[in-house]
Design a protein around this motif. Structure first.
Motif, mmCIF file in Angstrom:
data_model
loop_
_atom_site.group_PDB
_atom_site.id
_atom_site.type_symbol
_atom_site.label_atom_id
_atom_site.label_comp_id
_atom_site.label_asym_id
_atom_site.label_seq_id
_atom_site.Cartn_x
_atom_site.Cartn_y
_atom_site.Cartn_z
ATOM 1 N N PRO A 167 -0.910 1.155 11.881
ATOM 2 C CA PRO A 167 -2.305 1.258 12.319
ATOM 3 C C PRO A 167 -3.232 0.520 11.345
ATOM 4 O O PRO A 167 -2.819 0.170 10.233
ATOM 5 C CB PRO A 167 -2.589 2.761 12.282
ATOM 6 C CG PRO A 167 -1.291 3.434 12.153
ATOM 7 C CD PRO A 167 -0.332 2.456 11.602
ATOM 8 N N PRO A 168 -4.482 0.317 11.737
ATOM 9 C CA PRO A 168 -5.413 -0.381 10.836
ATOM 10 C C PRO A 168 -5.611 0.387 9.539
ATOM 11 O O PRO A 168 -5.534 1.609 9.505
ATOM 12 C CB PRO A 168 -6.714 -0.447 11.636
ATOM 13 C CG PRO A 168 -6.552 0.430 12.799
ATOM 14 C CD PRO A 168 -5.105 0.713 12.980
ATOM 15 N N SER A 169 -5.863 -0.369 8.478
ATOM 16 C CA SER A 169 -6.083 0.269 7.190
ATOM 17 C C SER A 169 -7.045 -0.565 6.359
ATOM 18 O O SER A 169 -7.106 -1.784 6.512
ATOM 19 C CB SER A 169 -4.766 0.440 6.442
ATOM 20 O OG SER A 169 -4.281 -0.798 6.009
ATOM 21 N N PRO A 170 -7.802 0.087 5.489
ATOM 22 C CA PRO A 170 -8.677 -0.659 4.587
ATOM 23 C C PRO A 170 -7.847 -1.364 3.519
ATOM 24 O O PRO A 170 -6.691 -0.999 3.288
ATOM 25 C CB PRO A 170 -9.577 0.421 3.977
ATOM 26 C CG PRO A 170 -8.856 1.694 4.169
ATOM 27 C CD PRO A 170 -7.967 1.527 5.356
ATOM 28 N N PRO A 171 -8.409 -2.388 2.868
ATOM 29 C CA PRO A 171 -7.655 -3.071 1.814
ATOM 30 C C PRO A 171 -7.330 -2.128 0.665
ATOM 31 O O PRO A 171 -8.125 -1.242 0.337
ATOM 32 C CB PRO A 171 -8.593 -4.189 1.364
ATOM 33 C CG PRO A 171 -9.920 -3.878 1.927
ATOM 34 C CD PRO A 171 -9.737 -2.938 3.066
ATOM 35 N N LYS A 172 -6.171 -2.317 0.070
ATOM 36 C CA LYS A 172 -5.732 -1.411 -0.992
ATOM 37 C C LYS A 172 -5.459 -2.184 -2.271
ATOM 38 O O LYS A 172 -5.280 -3.394 -2.259
ATOM 39 C CB LYS A 172 -4.497 -0.644 -0.560
ATOM 40 C CG LYS A 172 -3.319 -1.523 -0.233
ATOM 41 C CD LYS A 172 -2.175 -0.718 0.301
ATOM 42 C CE LYS A 172 -1.058 -1.665 0.719
ATOM 43 N NZ LYS A 172 0.030 -1.015 1.338
ATOM 44 N N LEU A 173 -5.418 -1.451 -3.374
ATOM 45 C CA LEU A 173 -5.099 -2.012 -4.682
ATOM 46 C C LEU A 173 -3.673 -1.654 -5.054
ATOM 47 O O LEU A 173 -3.143 -0.639 -4.592
ATOM 48 C CB LEU A 173 -6.055 -1.456 -5.744
ATOM 49 C CG LEU A 173 -7.523 -1.832 -5.613
ATOM 50 C CD1 LEU A 173 -8.339 -1.116 -6.672
ATOM 51 C CD2 LEU A 173 -7.700 -3.325 -5.746
ATOM 52 N N HIS A 202 -9.152 4.569 -4.664
ATOM 53 C CA HIS A 202 -10.450 4.149 -5.187
ATOM 54 C C HIS A 202 -11.548 4.248 -4.129
ATOM 55 O O HIS A 202 -12.727 4.245 -4.464
ATOM 56 C CB HIS A 202 -10.369 2.718 -5.729
ATOM 57 C CG HIS A 202 -10.148 1.676 -4.676
ATOM 58 N ND1 HIS A 202 -8.926 1.498 -4.052
ATOM 59 C CD2 HIS A 202 -10.991 0.790 -4.128
ATOM 60 C CE1 HIS A 202 -9.044 0.522 -3.170
ATOM 61 N NE2 HIS A 202 -10.285 0.070 -3.190
ATOM 62 N N GLN A 203 -11.187 4.358 -2.871
ATOM 63 C CA GLN A 203 -12.174 4.436 -1.803
ATOM 64 C C GLN A 203 -12.592 5.862 -1.488
ATOM 65 O O GLN A 203 -13.523 6.072 -0.718
ATOM 66 C CB GLN A 203 -11.632 3.751 -0.548
ATOM 67 C CG GLN A 203 -11.444 2.271 -0.775
ATOM 68 C CD GLN A 203 -10.718 1.601 0.351
ATOM 69 O OE1 GLN A 203 -9.952 2.228 1.062
ATOM 70 N NE2 GLN A 203 -10.959 0.311 0.513
ATOM 71 N N LEU A 204 -11.916 6.833 -2.057
ATOM 72 C CA LEU A 204 -12.289 8.232 -1.854
ATOM 73 C C LEU A 204 -13.178 8.647 -3.013
ATOM 74 O O LEU A 204 -12.745 8.674 -4.153
ATOM 75 C CB LEU A 204 -11.048 9.122 -1.785
ATOM 76 C CG LEU A 204 -10.043 8.776 -0.690
ATOM 77 C CD1 LEU A 204 -8.860 9.719 -0.758
ATOM 78 C CD2 LEU A 204 -10.689 8.813 0.661
ATOM 79 N N GLY A 205 -14.406 8.964 -2.730
ATOM 80 C CA GLY A 205 -15.366 9.319 -3.770
ATOM 81 C C GLY A 205 -15.271 10.778 -4.168
ATOM 82 O O GLY A 205 -14.254 11.450 -3.968
#
Length: 106
Positions: A47-53, A60-63
């Motif tokens: 499925p779609p996903s945001p870019p990851k490190l 890093h995207q979870l605040g």
């Protein structure tokens, strides 16, 4: 890499420079071969996903308020997303309709 260089610098001066070169070339070739095999396995239809490190994935995207971060990601990527939380692949379902379709028994 800095650890490897520091270990090599602590070796006695009796060692030849070709030994240093062969160690460095060996380590680089192991890293490149490992990257080659991990890239080949990414051909799975996910499925779609945001870019990851690397190593931390999407953490890093979870605040400080993860529920708000998930809401923003839901609006960008839809009700079904693939997140990499550290080294753990995670399927996030943000809709009851999609969850019911996945849980349905044939």
């Amino acid at each position: 890499m800095a650890l490897i260089v520091s270990v090599l610098m602590q070796l006695p001066y009796k060692f030849n420079s070709t030994l240093y070169l062969s160690i460095v070339v060996g380590i680089i070739s192991i890293i490149l071969v490992g990257n080659y095999f991990t890239r080949r396995s990414k051909s799975i239809n996910l499925p779609p996903s945001p870019p990851k490190l690397p190593f931390i994935g999407n953490l890093h995207q979870l605040g400080t308020l993860p529920h708000r971060s998930f809401k923003e990601l839901f609006h960008k990527h839809g009700p079904l997303m693939f997140l990499q939380l550290g080294q753990i692949p995670t399927l996030v379902i943000s809709s009851t309709i999609v969850a019911k379709e996945i849980i349905k028994k044939p």
